[in-house]
Design a protein around this motif. Structure first.
Motif, short mmCIF file in Angstrom:
data_model
loop_
_atom_site.label_atom_id
_atom_site.label_comp_id
_atom_site.label_asym_id
_atom_site.label_seq_id
_atom_site.Cartn_x
_atom_site.Cartn_y
_atom_site.Cartn_z
N VAL A 13 0.80 -1.35 0.08
CA VAL A 13 -0.10 -0.22 -0.04
C VAL A 13 0.81 1.32 0.07
O VAL A 13 0.45 2.20 -0.80
N ARG A 14 1.98 1.19 0.65
CA ARG A 14 2.58 2.32 0.80
C ARG A 14 3.63 2.61 -0.63
O ARG A 14 3.72 3.79 -0.93
N GLU A 15 3.95 1.40 -1.39
CA GLU A 15 4.30 1.59 -2.48
C GLU A 15 3.42 1.95 -3.49
O GLU A 15 3.88 2.77 -4.24
N ALA A 16 2.14 1.67 -3.40
CA ALA A 16 1.06 2.12 -4.30
C ALA A 16 1.10 3.61 -4.20
O ALA A 16 0.98 4.31 -5.06
N TYR A 45 6.74 7.67 -11.06
CA TYR A 45 5.42 7.92 -11.17
C TYR A 45 4.80 6.74 -12.15
O TYR A 45 5.17 6.69 -13.26
N ASP A 46 3.99 6.07 -11.51
CA ASP A 46 3.30 4.90 -12.34
C ASP A 46 2.17 4.39 -11.76
O ASP A 46 2.03 3.71 -10.88
N PRO A 47 1.13 5.21 -12.17
CA PRO A 47 -0.37 4.97 -11.48
C PRO A 47 -0.78 3.65 -11.73
O PRO A 47 -1.52 3.31 -10.97
N LYS A 56 -2.31 0.87 -9.12
CA LYS A 56 -3.55 0.24 -8.93
C LYS A 56 -3.31 -1.34 -8.66
O LYS A 56 -4.11 -2.02 -8.01
N GLU A 57 -2.41 -1.90 -9.47
CA GLU A 57 -1.95 -3.16 -9.28
C GLU A 57 -1.62 -3.68 -7.81
O GLU A 57 -1.93 -4.57 -7.42
#
Length: 490
Positions: A278-281, A323-325, A329-330
């Motif tokens: 979650v922190r990485e997301a 930055y990789d939205p 999500k994954e």
């Protein structure tokens, strides 16, 4: 006619005299008002911005280049490979109330800072002290539990200034130090005034008086500069107006670097933030450059870990949290998290308030809602820093070389991984420069790979001053408005 000329000449002389008299005073703008004026009992950077090197002094101090310099200690001997430090004190030093400063005050200050009930915000700086012995009035021997090559560095922090038992209880509102300026008055909500200390032990300062005015609103700060109601704003809160000020010959714009790692801090023990996915997301949902451009008008350097890019031991780890939205999500899906709503507490600085709005919008694009609460510093310190009652917050950590805060078990973002604690313990007893560098690089990589926080940017120091003022710091190796070398020039 002659009488008229005499009166005109006298008036001109009086005017010139008044102008000359005004040239040894200065009014500085500050975006934040300190909650108190005791740097040994508060974490707010605004405290040191008023008192560091001006009112209070330590055994050592930071210079404008970040180097550790002698202060109340003229020199120190290192014994047993860094386990014992013998400090030799300046002779003839008095506190602003006239009492003498000697080895007993040093012992009192260090013992107080390391005491079990200490309120010092940087208590870890003193944790390694095993004993403090007054050899004689001008000699103090500090024995550490283990060797520490960084001890003179630790003693240069604002939290390590020397105070007296006779006056420390009132230091929050009536600070009594040994510095070249002494406290004059505090009109809460408006200003703090200090004046030259005529009994200063060291080199006299050029300024007879300095006023720190508190102007939090960026528009008001710009108006105050344009009207010349303030002479300088060392940390100017309206970067969008810097180009206009730079074009005005009355002013000079001073752009430098700081020790301020600006982070989206996460509560690592608060579910679901206790899940690294979650922190990485969250980290991958953040577009750093958009925040730098939108909140700081281009002033700031992207960072990927809690370390200053100007430090020779810095490791560029931005790619780990680029930055990789879609990746965000994954990761949220892998963690089984949906419809996530997090509390985002934003303290007063513009980087937090403006940056927070941008980050909230970025998080929304990956399905994370935020509940924004704007808090004043006193509330932030009580609720977030002390109470750990938060999910996310934005703050710039302006203390020098402070990656060791990630080893503190009671620190507000609650990381303190045992492997990281072991790294910091190893760093403390290591004196070899190459080995210390390797440890610091490992530490940077560990917190970056654990996505402890969202690492945003290194805060730039953007200041504005009257073009005739010299001696203000260009960079900020520590949180200070050191006025000891400030003067007006023709």
């Amino acid at each position: 006619m002659l009488d008229h000329l005499k009166r005109s000449a006298a008036a001109l002389a009086l005017t010139a005299g008044m102008a000359f008299a005004a040239e040894d005073t200065i009014t500085l703008g500050m975006a934040l008002e300190p909650p108190g004026l005791d740097p040994t009992a508060g974490a707010a950077a605004a405290i040191d911005e008023v008192v560091y090197a001006n009112i209070f002094e330590g055994l050592t101090r930071f210079g404008p280049d970040g180097a550790v310099r002698p202060a109340l200690a003229t020199s120190w001997d290192i014994e047993e490979d860094g386990k014992i430090y013998v400090f030799h004190l300046q002779d003839g030093v008095t506190f602003h109330d006239g009492t003498a400063m000697d080895g007993e005050d040093v012992k009192f200050s260090l013992d107080r800072a390391r005491a079990e009930d200490s309120a010092n915000a940087q208590k870890a700086l003193f944790a390694g002290i095993e004993a403090v012995e007054v050899v004689d009035p001008l000699t103090v021997k500090v024995t550490l539990s283990s060797a520490d090559g960084s001890f003179p560095f630790n003693m240069a922090w604002g939290d390590a200034v020397i105070v007296a038992p006779e006056s420390i209880d009132g230091a929050a509102t009536n600070p009594v130090g040994t510095g070249p300026f002494r406290f004059s008055s505090w009109t809460q909500g408006d200003r703090v005034e200090i004046e030259r200390n005529p009994d200063y032990w060291g080199e006299p300062v050029a300024l007879s008086k300095a006023t720190f005015r508190f102007i939090s609103d960026p528009t008001a700060a710009f108006a105050a500069m344009m009207a010349e109601d303030v002479d300088a704003f060392p940390n100017f809160p309206a970067p969008e107006t810097l180009a206009q000020l730079a074009a005005d010959p009355r002013f000079k714009v001073i752009v430098g670097s700081t020790e301020g790692e600006t982070i989206l801090a996460m509560n690592n023990k608060q579910p679901p933030l206790d899940d690294v996915r979650v922190r990485e997301a969250i980290a991958h949902a953040i577009n750093r450059q958009d925040i730098i451009d939108g909140a700081m008008f281009g002033y700031g350097t992207p960072i990927g870990t809690h370390f200053a890019p100007h430090n020779p031991d810095y490791v560029d780890l931005i790619g780990l949290s680029d930055y990789d939205p879609e990746r965000s999500k994954e990761l949220l899906e892998e963690a089984g998290v949906s419809d996530l709503k997090l509390r985002l507490a934003l303290p007063p600085p513009t980087y937090a308030r403006r940056g927070g709005e941008i980050i909230a919008a970025q998080l929304a694009t990956v399905g994370i809602a935020t509940e924004i609460t704007n808090v004043e510093w006193a509330q932030w310190l009580e609720q977030v820093f002390k109470g750990k009652d938060f999910d996310l917050t934005i703050v710039s950590h302006t203390e020098p070389a402070d990656i060791n805060i990630y080893a503190r078990p009671d620190y507000y973002f609650q990381y303190a991984k045992q492997d990281f604690v072991a790294l910091m313990d190893k760093l403390t007893v290591t004196t070899d420069a190459a080995e210390r560098s390797a440890i610091l690089k490992d530490a940077q990589e560990m917190i970056a790979n654990d996505y402890v926080n969202g690492f945003l940017f290194q805060l730039a120091k953007t200041g504005v001053a009257n073009a005739r003022i010299e001696g203000l710091w260009e960079n900020s190796p520590t949180q200070a408005n050191d006025l000891t070398a400030v003067r007006w020039v023709d």
